[in-house]
Motif scaffolding. Structure first.
Motif, mmCIF file in Angstrom:
data_model
loop_
_atom_site.group_PDB
_atom_site.id
_atom_site.type_symbol
_atom_site.label_atom_id
_atom_site.label_comp_id
_atom_site.label_asym_id
_atom_site.label_seq_id
_atom_site.Cartn_x
_atom_site.Cartn_y
_atom_site.Cartn_z
ATOM 1 N N GLU A 1 0.821 -1.189 0.000
ATOM 2 C CA GLU A 1 0.000 0.000 0.000
ATOM 3 C C GLU A 1 0.867 1.256 0.000
ATOM 4 O OE1 GLU A 1 -3.851 -1.819 2.400
ATOM 5 O OE2 GLU A 1 -2.542 -0.425 3.424
ATOM 6 N N GLY A 2 1.934 1.232 0.776
ATOM 7 C CA GLY A 2 2.821 2.399 0.846
ATOM 8 C C GLY A 2 3.441 2.721 -0.501
ATOM 9 N N ARG A 3 3.935 1.701 -1.184
ATOM 10 C CA ARG A 3 4.524 1.929 -2.520
ATOM 11 C C ARG A 3 3.481 2.463 -3.492
ATOM 12 N NH1 ARG A 3 7.530 -2.609 -0.950
ATOM 13 N NH2 ARG A 3 6.015 -4.051 -1.790
ATOM 14 N N GLN A 4 2.266 1.949 -3.396
ATOM 15 C CA GLN A 4 1.183 2.421 -4.261
ATOM 16 C C GLN A 4 0.881 3.893 -3.986
ATOM 17 O OE1 GLN A 4 -0.110 1.024 -6.798
ATOM 18 N NE2 GLN A 4 -2.116 1.904 -7.137
ATOM 19 N N LEU A 5 0.859 4.286 -2.702
ATOM 20 C CA LEU A 5 0.611 5.689 -2.353
ATOM 21 C C LEU A 5 1.720 6.591 -2.886
ATOM 22 C CD1 LEU A 5 -0.745 5.411 1.303
ATOM 23 C CD2 LEU A 5 -2.037 6.019 -0.765
ATOM 24 N N VAL A 6 2.968 6.149 -2.781
ATOM 25 C CA VAL A 6 4.083 6.934 -3.315
ATOM 26 C C VAL A 6 3.862 7.188 -4.802
ATOM 27 C CG1 VAL A 6 6.564 6.912 -3.851
ATOM 28 C CG2 VAL A 6 5.779 6.165 -1.595
ATOM 29 N N GLU A 7 3.530 6.148 -5.546
ATOM 30 C CA GLU A 7 3.355 6.297 -6.997
ATOM 31 C C GLU A 7 2.117 7.111 -7.350
ATOM 32 O OE1 GLU A 7 5.635 5.747 -9.279
ATOM 33 O OE2 GLU A 7 6.836 5.216 -7.533
ATOM 34 N N LEU A 8 1.032 6.889 -6.632
ATOM 35 C CA LEU A 8 -0.192 7.644 -6.908
ATOM 36 C C LEU A 8 0.024 9.141 -6.710
ATOM 37 C CD1 LEU A 8 -2.877 5.431 -5.155
ATOM 38 C CD2 LEU A 8 -2.820 5.996 -7.596
ATOM 39 N N ALA A 9 0.842 9.516 -5.721
ATOM 40 C CA ALA A 9 1.038 10.925 -5.368
ATOM 41 C C ALA A 9 2.120 11.614 -6.183
ATOM 42 C CB ALA A 9 1.375 11.034 -3.883
ATOM 43 N N ARG A 10 2.897 10.861 -6.922
ATOM 44 C CA ARG A 10 4.035 11.428 -7.658
ATOM 45 C C ARG A 10 3.586 12.591 -8.551
ATOM 46 N NH1 ARG A 10 9.019 9.540 -8.309
ATOM 47 N NH2 ARG A 10 8.448 7.470 -7.542
ATOM 48 N N GLY A 11 4.116 13.788 -8.251
ATOM 49 C CA GLY A 11 3.829 14.975 -9.048
ATOM 50 C C GLY A 11 2.427 15.540 -8.881
ATOM 51 N N LYS A 12 1.670 15.027 -7.924
ATOM 52 C CA LYS A 12 0.264 15.408 -7.773
ATOM 53 C C LYS A 12 0.048 16.379 -6.609
ATOM 54 C CE LYS A 12 -1.426 12.347 -10.790
ATOM 55 N NZ LYS A 12 -0.337 11.522 -11.160
ATOM 56 N N ARG A 13 -1.073 17.076 -6.675
ATOM 57 C CA ARG A 13 -1.575 17.872 -5.540
ATOM 58 C C ARG A 13 -2.445 16.914 -4.728
ATOM 59 N NH1 ARG A 13 -4.359 21.844 -9.527
ATOM 60 N NH2 ARG A 13 -4.676 19.759 -10.308
ATOM 61 N N VAL A 14 -2.044 16.658 -3.492
ATOM 62 C CA VAL A 14 -2.656 15.602 -2.686
ATOM 63 C C VAL A 14 -3.352 16.186 -1.455
ATOM 64 C CG1 VAL A 14 -2.188 13.512 -1.342
ATOM 65 C CG2 VAL A 14 -0.853 13.979 -3.419
ATOM 66 N N LEU A 15 -4.531 15.641 -1.173
ATOM 67 C CA LEU A 15 -5.237 15.908 0.064
ATOM 68 C C LEU A 15 -5.371 14.588 0.798
ATOM 69 C CD1 LEU A 15 -6.979 17.577 2.061
ATOM 70 C CD2 LEU A 15 -8.942 17.111 0.558
ATOM 71 N N GLU A 16 -4.932 14.568 2.039
ATOM 72 C CA GLU A 16 -5.097 13.385 2.877
ATOM 73 C C GLU A 16 -6.112 13.710 3.964
ATOM 74 O OE1 GLU A 16 -2.297 10.244 5.194
ATOM 75 O OE2 GLU A 16 -1.894 12.360 5.603
ATOM 76 N N ILE A 17 -7.128 12.874 4.071
ATOM 77 C CA ILE A 17 -8.154 13.045 5.101
ATOM 78 C C ILE A 17 -7.925 11.952 6.135
ATOM 79 C CG2 ILE A 17 -10.620 13.060 5.584
ATOM 80 C CD1 ILE A 17 -11.002 13.761 2.548
ATOM 81 N N GLY A 18 -7.389 12.346 7.273
ATOM 82 C CA GLY A 18 -7.050 11.401 8.329
ATOM 83 C C GLY A 18 -5.596 11.001 8.228
ATOM 84 N N SER A 19 -4.732 11.638 9.007
ATOM 85 C CA SER A 19 -3.298 11.346 8.914
ATOM 86 C C SER A 19 -2.730 10.688 10.162
ATOM 87 C CB SER A 19 -2.514 12.620 8.594
ATOM 88 O OG SER A 19 -2.840 13.648 9.479
ATOM 89 N N TYR A 20 -3.409 10.783 11.286
ATOM 90 C CA TYR A 20 -2.990 10.186 12.554
ATOM 91 C C TYR A 20 -1.519 10.491 12.827
ATOM 92 C CZ TYR A 20 -2.620 6.778 16.367
ATOM 93 O OH TYR A 20 -2.406 6.166 17.575
ATOM 94 N N LEU A 21 -0.635 9.483 12.838
ATOM 95 C CA LEU A 21 0.777 9.722 13.148
ATOM 96 C C LEU A 21 1.634 9.921 11.904
ATOM 97 C CD1 LEU A 21 1.304 7.188 16.071
ATOM 98 C CD2 LEU A 21 0.714 9.612 16.205
ATOM 99 N N GLY A 22 1.045 9.772 10.718
ATOM 100 C CA GLY A 22 1.739 10.151 9.496
ATOM 101 C C GLY A 22 2.369 9.045 8.676
ATOM 102 N N LEU A 23 2.044 7.788 8.918
ATOM 103 C CA LEU A 23 2.632 6.721 8.108
ATOM 104 C C LEU A 23 2.250 6.877 6.634
ATOM 105 C CD1 LEU A 23 4.250 4.125 7.830
ATOM 106 C CD2 LEU A 23 2.173 2.850 8.394
ATOM 107 N N SER A 24 0.967 7.008 6.352
ATOM 108 C CA SER A 24 0.526 7.206 4.966
ATOM 109 C C SER A 24 1.002 8.553 4.436
ATOM 110 C CB SER A 24 -0.994 7.117 4.870
ATOM 111 O OG SER A 24 -1.439 5.839 5.239
ATOM 112 N N THR A 25 1.010 9.556 5.297
ATOM 113 C CA THR A 25 1.463 10.889 4.889
ATOM 114 C C THR A 25 2.898 10.830 4.396
ATOM 115 O OG1 THR A 25 0.144 11.700 6.754
ATOM 116 C CG2 THR A 25 1.500 13.311 5.590
ATOM 117 N N ALA A 26 3.736 10.080 5.097
ATOM 118 C CA ALA A 26 5.139 9.955 4.695
ATOM 119 C C ALA A 26 5.257 9.345 3.301
ATOM 120 C CB ALA A 26 5.911 9.125 5.714
ATOM 121 N N CYS A 27 4.378 8.416 2.980
ATOM 122 C CA CYS A 27 4.381 7.826 1.633
ATOM 123 C C CYS A 27 3.904 8.846 0.598
ATOM 124 C CB CYS A 27 3.497 6.587 1.600
ATOM 125 S SG CYS A 27 4.074 5.241 2.646
#
Length: 169
Positions: A1-27
């Protein structure tokens, strides 16, 4: 999932809803154009609610992501205008509260700030622990959205051009 998030966000304007401690945010913040992360940072969805902003910011610093993420402390309902002013977004990752009403509310608000060619990503899709996430995503696809990919519990959806009101309880 983390690798997928990195690729999905590449070069994009991203909004994250719910970041908690930031694991997904870091990706998401590895190679994006920008990242806005919205979370009340009060740990309301955990066993021991507590202030999580300090830990979130420390995790961003530890991963070398200082200044790459704009945290907004609150929810889409309380900070919608601030979220909107930073949009439109190419990718919106929804991982906030997992009850049906919250997920569909997040979808409805997200669709208003999503670029017409943008994607929605959902965490905990098909998770037996969070069936309302699956229910909300399935309702979005029934309204014409298309699932682009599913990696573990991460579902990526291209929403329909016109979405009817999703709140069907």
């Amino acid at each position: 999932e983390g690798r997928q998030l990195v690729e999905l966000a590449r070069g994009k304007r991203v909004l994250e809803i719910g970041s908690y401690l930031g694991l997904s945010t870091a990706c998401l913040a590895r190679h994006p154009r920008s990242v806005v992360a919205v979370d009340p940072h009060d740990g309301r969805g955990t066993e021991v609610p507590q202030d999580t902003l300090r830990m979130f910011l420390e995790n961003m610093r530890r991963h070398g992501l200082d200044g790459k993420v704009k945290p907004i402390v609150g929810t889409l309902l309380t900070h919608g205008s601030e979220v909107e002013s930073a949009g439109p977004y190419d990718l919106i990752f929804i991982d906030g509260a997992h009850d049906f009403t919250s997920v569909t509310t997040d979808i409805d608000i997200a669709l208003n700030v999503l670029d017409p060619d943008g994607l929605l990503a959902f965490h905990d899709y098909r998770s037996p622990v969070d069936p309302d996430v699956t229910r909300a995503v399935d309702q979005l696809t029934a309204a014409g959205g298309k699932i682009v990919s599913v990696v573990d519990s991460l579902a990526v959806v291209r929403p329909p051009a016109v979405v009817p009101e999703l709140m069907e309880v």
